[in-house]
Design a protein around this motif. Structure first.
Motif, PDB file in Angstrom:
ATOM      1  N   VAL A 190      72.472  33.557 -72.334  1.00 27.03           N
ATOM      2  CA  VAL A 190      73.244  32.651 -71.500  1.00 27.03           C
ATOM      3  C   VAL A 190      72.352  31.464 -71.145  1.00 27.03           C
ATOM      4  O   VAL A 190      71.142  31.629 -70.934  1.00 27.03           O
ATOM      5  N   LEU A 191      72.916  30.287 -71.134  1.00 31.93           N
ATOM      6  CA  LEU A 191      72.193  29.089 -70.704  1.00 31.93           C
ATOM      7  C   LEU A 191      72.931  28.488 -69.525  1.00 31.93           C
ATOM      8  O   LEU A 191      74.155  28.334 -69.561  1.00 31.93           O
ATOM      9  N   PHE A 192      72.196  28.180 -68.462  1.00 30.93           N
ATOM     10  CA  PHE A 192      72.814  27.455 -67.356  1.00 30.93           C
ATOM     11  C   PHE A 192      71.877  26.359 -66.870  1.00 30.93           C
ATOM     12  O   PHE A 192      70.667  26.397 -67.099  1.00 30.93           O
ATOM     13  N   SER A 193      72.480  25.372 -66.218  1.00 34.00           N
ATOM     14  CA  SER A 193      71.765  24.144 -65.906  1.00 34.00           C
ATOM     15  C   SER A 193      72.499  23.404 -64.799  1.00 34.00           C
ATOM     16  O   SER A 193      73.656  23.711 -64.487  1.00 34.00           O
ATOM     17  N   ASN A 194      71.834  22.419 -64.212  1.00 36.88           N
ATOM     18  CA  ASN A 194      72.509  21.504 -63.291  1.00 36.88           C
ATOM     19  C   ASN A 194      73.037  20.264 -64.011  1.00 36.88           C
ATOM     20  O   ASN A 194      73.588  19.366 -63.367  1.00 36.88           O
ATOM     21  N   GLY A 195      72.878  20.199 -65.324  1.00 35.17           N
ATOM     22  CA  GLY A 195      73.524  19.168 -66.119  1.00 35.17           C
ATOM     23  C   GLY A 195      74.876  19.649 -66.595  1.00 35.17           C
ATOM     24  O   GLY A 195      75.285  20.790 -66.345  1.00 35.17           O
ATOM     25  N   ASP A 196      75.586  18.795 -67.278  1.00 39.13           N
ATOM     26  CA  ASP A 196      76.842  19.194 -67.910  1.00 39.13           C
ATOM     27  C   ASP A 196      76.514  19.997 -69.165  1.00 39.13           C
ATOM     28  O   ASP A 196      75.780  19.520 -70.041  1.00 39.13           O
ATOM     29  N   VAL A 197      77.055  21.200 -69.258  1.00 40.19           N
ATOM     30  CA  VAL A 197      76.746  22.092 -70.373  1.00 40.19           C
ATOM     31  C   VAL A 197      78.002  22.316 -71.213  1.00 40.19           C
ATOM     32  O   VAL A 197      79.047  22.706 -70.685  1.00 40.19           O
ATOM     33  N   GLU A 198      77.897  22.073 -72.496  1.00 43.07           N
ATOM     34  CA  GLU A 198      78.958  22.382 -73.439  1.00 43.07           C
ATOM     35  C   GLU A 198      78.417  23.364 -74.465  1.00 43.07           C
ATOM     36  O   GLU A 198      77.408  23.090 -75.118  1.00 43.07           O
ATOM     37  N   GLN A 199      79.085  24.522 -74.607  1.00 42.58           N
ATOM     38  CA  GLN A 199      78.672  25.472 -75.636  1.00 42.58           C
ATOM     39  C   GLN A 199      79.390  25.101 -76.920  1.00 42.58           C
ATOM     40  O   GLN A 199      80.608  25.178 -77.036  1.00 42.58           O
ATOM     41  N   LEU A 200      78.610  24.704 -77.912  1.00 43.82           N
ATOM     42  CA  LEU A 200      79.157  24.230 -79.167  1.00 43.82           C
ATOM     43  C   LEU A 200      79.474  25.372 -80.118  1.00 43.82           C
ATOM     44  O   LEU A 200      80.395  25.281 -80.930  1.00 43.82           O
ATOM     45  N   GLY A 259      70.803  19.706 -56.949  1.00 37.72           N
ATOM     46  CA  GLY A 259      72.003  20.520 -56.853  1.00 37.72           C
ATOM     47  C   GLY A 259      71.846  21.889 -57.452  1.00 37.72           C
ATOM     48  O   GLY A 259      72.835  22.473 -57.920  1.00 37.72           O
ATOM     49  N   ALA A 260      70.641  22.435 -57.436  1.00 34.87           N
ATOM     50  CA  ALA A 260      70.407  23.744 -58.039  1.00 34.87           C
ATOM     51  C   ALA A 260      69.124  24.339 -57.486  1.00 34.87           C
ATOM     52  O   ALA A 260      68.267  23.640 -56.943  1.00 34.87           O
ATOM     53  N   THR A 261      68.992  25.655 -57.659  1.00 34.53           N
ATOM     54  CA  THR A 261      67.767  26.327 -57.255  1.00 34.53           C
ATOM     55  C   THR A 261      67.612  27.629 -58.004  1.00 34.53           C
ATOM     56  O   THR A 261      68.589  28.250 -58.419  1.00 34.53           O
ATOM     57  N   THR A 262      66.390  28.025 -58.214  1.00 35.28           N
ATOM     58  CA  THR A 262      66.047  29.402 -58.523  1.00 35.28           C
ATOM     59  C   THR A 262      65.288  29.908 -57.306  1.00 35.28           C
ATOM     60  O   THR A 262      64.364  29.234 -56.836  1.00 35.28           O
ATOM     61  N   THR A 263      65.650  31.077 -56.783  1.00 31.25           N
ATOM     62  CA  THR A 263      65.084  31.447 -55.495  1.00 31.25           C
ATOM     63  C   THR A 263      65.146  32.939 -55.228  1.00 31.25           C
ATOM     64  O   THR A 263      66.006  33.647 -55.756  1.00 31.25           O
ATOM     65  N   LYS A 264      64.229  33.405 -54.429  1.00 30.36           N
ATOM     66  CA  LYS A 264      64.328  34.720 -53.826  1.00 30.36           C
ATOM     67  C   LYS A 264      65.366  34.664 -52.709  1.00 30.36           C
ATOM     68  O   LYS A 264      65.569  33.602 -52.100  1.00 30.36           O
ATOM     69  N   PRO A 265      66.016  35.795 -52.389  1.00 32.37           N
ATOM     70  CA  PRO A 265      67.042  35.759 -51.334  1.00 32.37           C
ATOM     71  C   PRO A 265      66.519  35.226 -50.002  1.00 32.37           C
ATOM     72  O   PRO A 265      67.209  34.457 -49.327  1.00 32.37           O
ATOM     73  N   GLN A 266      65.302  35.590 -49.627  1.00 36.96           N
ATOM     74  CA  GLN A 266      64.779  35.174 -48.322  1.00 36.96           C
ATOM     75  C   GLN A 266      64.432  33.687 -48.263  1.00 36.96           C
ATOM     76  O   GLN A 266      64.245  33.133 -47.186  1.00 36.96           O
TER      77      GLN A 266
END
Length: 592
Positions: free
Chosen positions: A329-339, A437-444
Motif C-alpha cells: 500500500v502507498l499513502f501520501s499527503n499528495g494526490d495519489v492515483e493507482q495506475l 497535513g499529515a503525520t506519522t506518530t506514536k499515539p501519545q
C-alpha cells in the motif's frame, strides 16, 4: 553592545509564492520577462468508513519525544464510524536506534565527491552579504508579512546569500518543478531513481546550490553530459555533513535550466538515516521518506534533489514495485492515483517545500484503515484517513476520536485548518514526525504532531534556523502539565541560542523543545497567556495558509501587538539570540 544587522538575503521571490521582499534596498538587478537581469454536516461531527490491511515498519524514533509523555484520550464521542480489521501480522523489522543528536562537524562527504578542505569555506564572517557574528533580528528587519514586493523584484526571499565556497561562486536558485520516478525491485533488492529538476537563477549568476544525499550515477545539464563529480558536496561553514552541493557550471542570472540525474537509491548519507528496508519471506519493501528536522540532510534531499526551506514548487513522483511476493500500500499527503497493481503516480502542489512531502510504501498486511470527513466546530469539512499500525493495541475508533477532537481544538485556538485533508499513520513503532497535513506518530504524540499542521507545516519556518519556533510553540500548546503556563524570566540565567544566525544553519536545535517552550512561558508571564495565544493566532492568520515565518517577524509581532513592552525584545535578545546585556532600542518605525 550594538544592534545586530538583520539577515538580508538577495531580493529573490520564488516564481510561485508572493511574500514580502526582505531585500529590496539591496538594489540587485531584477529578472525581466525575457530572462535577463534588469458536503456539510453538523459542526463537531464526523462520518467515516473503514477497511483494513496489515503492515509492520521499522521501530525507530525521529524527533525527541515531547517533554512529557502524552496519553491518548477518548475525547468527543460524536464521531461515528465503522471499520473492518483483518488478521494482523508483523514483518519482524528491527529498531534502527535513531537518536536526536549527533556530532557531525568532521563528517565525510555525501558519497560521490568531497570538498577541498584547504580553501576558504567560510561565509559567516568577513565581507559576505551576511555575517553570522552580527546578525540581530531585533532591530531593522523589514519583514512584516503583509507587504507586496516591489514590482521589479524577482528574488528569492529567505534564501541564503551567495557565497564563495572552496573558490566556487555559489548562488541560490529557484526550483521550478521536480519530476521523478522511483522503481523498487524487491527480488533484486535494488531501487533506482530518475529525476528531472527544472530551475531558474535569480538576479545573481554563478554556480547553483542544491542538495541530494544519494550518490549520483549519471547527469545531464540542459541535455549535455555532466560529470557527477562536478556536483560535489561542500562545507558551507557548519561542517561537511551540514553542507550542500554546488553545480560547478557558471550560469547566467535569471537563466532557466534542466538538470537530469539517475542514481541507485539507498539510505541517505545523512545522520541517523532510517526508513528504507528490504523485506524477505515474502519479498517486499518498507519505504518511509522519514523526514527529520533534527538532522541535516533529512528533508526531501534525502532521496530527491531539493532546495532550502523557502522554495516552493510542484513535485511529480511515479512509484513502481516489481518482484514483490506480497501486496503493498502507498499513502501520501499528495494526490495519489493507482495506475496499476504496484504502480502509483503522486502529485504534490506548487506550495510544496522540501519539508512537506509524506511518502509511505509498505506491505498491505499490518495496518487497519479508516477514513471520513469531519465537520469541524469552525464549519470546515476536513477529510481524514488514519492508518493504524499493529504496533498499537488502541482501537482505531479511539484514535479517530482523538484525531478529530484535536482538529476541533486547534481550529478554535489557532485558525482554519490549512490543508485539503489529514493523513495519519499511528503506531507504537512509528517515528513521530510532521508533514503538510499529515503525520506519522506514536499515539501519545498525536496532539503534538497534529498541531504541527498549523505551526511547522501550516506556517512554515522561513529558514532552517527558524525551525525552533514551531517546536517551542507546539510544546507550549500540547505538552501535558506544561501547557499555557506563566513562568517569569530569570534575567540572570545563562543566555540561550535558539536562532542560529549562520546563513547556512540547517537543523532545529534540540533545546527548542525545552528552552523554546520556556521562552513562550516567559513571554506569557509578560503578556498574559490569553494575550500571547491571541497574538500567535493573529500571526498565523497574517502569515497566511502555508506561508513562512521568521524569528524576527515573531519578535516584532509580539512586541508591537503586546503593548511594546521592552521585556519582550529583551527575552528574544537573551533567550533566543543568546546575547548578553541590554537589547538595543527598537528603531522609531519598528512597529509602523
Amino acid at each position: 553592545m550594538t544592534a545586530r544587522s538583520p539577515l538580508l538575503p538577495p531580493c529573490f521571490i520564488p516564481h510561485d509564492l508572493v511574500v514580502p521582499c526582505l531585500a529590496a534596498a539591496l538594489l540587485l538587478p531584477a529578472c525581466g520577462d525575457d530572462g535577463t537581469a534588469t458536503d456539510t454536516a453538523e459542526p463537531g461531527t464526523s462520518t467515516s468508513e473503514g477497511t483494513s490491511t496489515d503492515t509492520t515498519a521499522p521501530t525507530t524514533t525521529d524527533d525527541p519525544p515531547v517533554e512529557t509523555t502524552e496519553e491518548w484520550t477518548a475525547g468527543d464521542e460524536s464521531t461515528t464510524s465503522t471499520a473492518m480489521t483483518v488478521d494482523e501480522t508483523t514483518a519482524g523489522i528491527t529498531d534502527t536506534g535513531e537518536s536526536s543528536t549527533t556530532d557531525v562537524a568532521t563528517a565525510s562527504s555525501t558519497g560521490d565527491s568531497t570538498s577541498t578542505g584547504d580553501e576558504d569555506t567560510s561565509t559567516s564572517t568577513g565581507d559576505t552579504s551576511t555575517s553570522t557574528g552580527d546578525t540581530s533580528t531585533s532591530a531593522g528587519d523589514t519583514s512584516t508579512g503583509g507587504e507586496e514586493p516591489p514590482g521589479d523584484c524577482d528574488a528569492l526571499v529567505h534564501a541564503p546569500p551567495s557565497a564563495t565556497i572552496d573558490g566556487l561562486d555559489a548562488v541560490p536558485i529557484d526550483i521550478v518543478s521536480l519530476d521523478a520516478q522511483m522503481s523498487f525491485d524487491t527480488a533484486a533488492n535494488q531501487a533506482q531513481v530518475a529525476v528531472t529538476m527544472n530551475f531558474r537563477l535569480g538576479p545573481e549568476g554563478g554556480m547553483p546550490i542544491f542538495d541530494l544525499r544519494q550518490t549520483i550515477t549519471t547527469a545531464t545539464l540542459d541535455g549535455q553530459p555532466l560529470a557527477p563529480a562536478a556536483m560535489g558536496s561542500h562545507d558551507f561553514g557548519k561542517g561537511l555533513m551540514y553542507g550542500f552541493r554546488i553545480l560547478e557550471q557558471e550560469l547566467e542570472a535569471c537563466s532557466e535550466h534542466t538538470l537530469a540525474l539517475t542514481y541507485a537509491m539507498t539510505l541517505p548519507d545523512a545522520p541517523n538515516a532510517t526508513g528504507f528496508q528490504w523485506l524477505d519471506a515474502p519479498d517486499g519493501v518498507y519505504f518511509d521518506i522519514s523526514l527529520s528536522d533534527l538532522n541535516p540532510g533529512r528533508y526531501l534531499e534525502s532521496y530527491l534533489p531539493a532546495n532550502f526551506p523557502f522554495d516552493r514548487h510542484p513535485v511529480s513522483l511515479g512509484v513502481t514495485v516489481s518482484g514483490a511476493a506480497q501486496e503493498h500500500v502507498l499513502f501520501s499527503n499528495g494526490d495519489v492515483e493507482q495506475l496499476a497493481d504496484h504502480e502509483w503516480q503522486l502529485e504534490f502542489p506548487d506550495s510544496t517545500t522540501a519539508m512537506a512531502p509524506l511518502v509511505m510504501l509498505l506491505p498491505s498486511s499490518a495496518v487497519t484503515t479508516i477514513s471520513g470527513v469531519h465537520a469541524a466546530v469552525n464549519g470546515q469539512n476536513i477529510p481524514y484517513t488514519i492508518y493504524r499500525h499493529t504496533s498499537t493495541n488502541i482501537p482505531i475508533e479511539t484514535l479517530e476520536t482523538d484525531l478529530v477532537t484535536r482538529l476541533d481544538e486547534f481550529v478554535m485556538s489557532t485558525g482554519d485548518y490549512p490543508h485539503p485533508a489529514m493523513t495519519a499513520l499511528i503506531g507504537g513503532a512509528m517515528r513521530s514526525m510532521e508533514y503538510d497535513g499529515a503525520t506519522t506518530t506514536k499515539p501519545q504524540d498525536l496532539a503534538h504532531e497534529v498541531f504541527h499542521s498549523w505551526w511547522a507545516r501550516g506556517a512554515h519556518p522561513a529558514t532552517y534556523a527558524d525551525g525552533w519556533i514551531d517546536e517551542a510553540w507546539t510544546e507550549y500548546n500540547t505538552s501535558v502539565g506544561m501547557m499555557f503556563t506563566e513562568e517569569p524570566f530569570d534575567w540572570n540565567a545563562a543566555p540561550v541560542l535558539l536562532f542560529d544566525p549562520h546563513p547556512f544553519a540547517r537543523d532545529t536545535p534540540d533545546n527548542a523543545y525545552t528552552a523554546g517552550r520556556r521562552l513562550f512561558a516567559g513571554l506569557a508571564a509578560i503578556l498574559g497567556v490569553d494575550a500571547l495565544r491571541a497574538g500567535m493566532a493573529e500571526l498565523y492568520v497574517d502569515v497566511g495558509p502555508l506561508g513562512s515565518v521568521t524569528t524576527a517577524q515573531l519578535e516584532r509581532h509580539l512586541y508591537c501587538t503586546g503593548g511594546q513592552q521592552a521585556e519582550v525584545r529583551q527575552a528574544f535578545w537573551r533567550f533566543a539570540y543568546a546575547e548578553f546585556g541590554q537589547v538595543p532600542a527598537a528603531p522609531a518605525d519598528y512597529c509602523d
